[in-house]
Motif scaffolding. Structure first.
Motif: not given
Length: 278
Positions: A94-102, A157-167
């Motif tokens: 989970y932490e690795e994915d959060l880092k990638s999303l950030k 749209e991709l950028f929006h969804d990635l930001k929403q998922i990160y939050n």
């Protein structure tokens, strides 16, 4: 041990490994690590032998054996902590994915993370966490509620969804992975969520094998067999087309409705073909 501290420990394990190449700086590193971990784990340095040291010709003291002992002790601490926490592997992933999303949402111009990499990241995190984070799909452009799946996205749209998922994932972490803790305490070991690229169910039913299966259904009249074969031909064209996945599903709607009206045997035979729409 939380993930942030785990990363610090792993970093220190790596420092001990790298220090084995030369004795230069090993004394200073030894003192720093002993001081750090004695303050965290009482008596940490007691079990680490420190033999008499001597240096010749201006060389530095060689503390590589002590650093190797520190490395082994830190590895044991990590392994022990892993045994205690049923969510350890999940939290690490989970932490690795959060880092990638950030990193992805911080790179607005795609300079360090190309859009194709962001698209792949989007596919992976939606596949991993949709079923585990409450209301995960809410507010996401890519979620297709009709088919319970996520469409491919590009641009804003991709950028929006990635930001929403990160939050969403950040909040879920701050709440202590509450729904997962309930699951793990009730059912024993946590079901490990793995990268879908490494561990996936590969549905690779060939169209020719399904055609043969339909042709061997002796209970069906010839006219109905011919109709089913025609639908398989239509579906194969859709699957092999170069259109976007969302468009393919749109084109397949009539076939899905048609399958729903057929018997169970026909549905079982054709549904795996639908799952090849990618």
């Amino acid at each position: 041990m939380n993930i942030e501290f785990l990363e610090i420990v792993r970093g220190d394990i790596k420092r001990c490994e790298d220090a084995q190449k030369t004795n230069k700086g090993t004394h200073a590193l030894y003192q720093a690590l002993i001081g750090k971990y004695n303050g965290i784990y009482e008596g940490f340095g007691k079990d680490i032998p420190c033999s008499g040291k001597a240096c010749f010709g201006g060389d530095e003291f060689d503390y590589r054996p002590e650093l190797n002992a520190i490395k082994e002790k830190l590895e044991l601490i990590v392994a022990t902590d892993r045994e205690k926490d049923s969510l350890f592997d999940f939290k690490t992933m989970y932490e690795e994915d959060l880092k990638s999303l950030k990193e992805a949402i911080s790179d607005c111009n795609n300079e360090n993370t190309p859009e194709i990499a962001k698209t792949q990241l989007y596919k992976e995190v939606t596949a991993k966490y949709h079923s585990y984070i409450p209301q995960f799909s809410d507010g996401l452009y890519g979620y297709n509620e009709s088919y319970i799946m996520y469409d491919e996205l590009v641009g804003d749209e991709l950028f929006h969804d990635l930001k929403q998922i990160y939050n969403k994932m950040t909040v879920f972490k701050s709440l202590g992975y509450s729904s997962l803790k309930d699951t793990s305490s009730q059912s024993g070991p946590m079901v490990q969520i793995t990268n879908t690229n490494e561990n996936r169910v590969d549905i690779n039913i060939s169209f020719s094998s399904v055609r043969k299966e339909i042709e061997n259904m002796s209970a069906l009249p010839d006219t109905e067999i011919e109709e089913i074969l025609n639908k398989i031909d239509e579906l194969e064209k859709i699957v092999k087309s170069s259109e976007r996945k969302s468009k393919k599903w749109e084109n397949a709607k009539s076939i899905i409705k048609w399958i729903a009206d057929k018997g169970v045997d026909v549905g079982i035979a054709l549904l795996p073909l639908l799952l090849q729409i990618k």
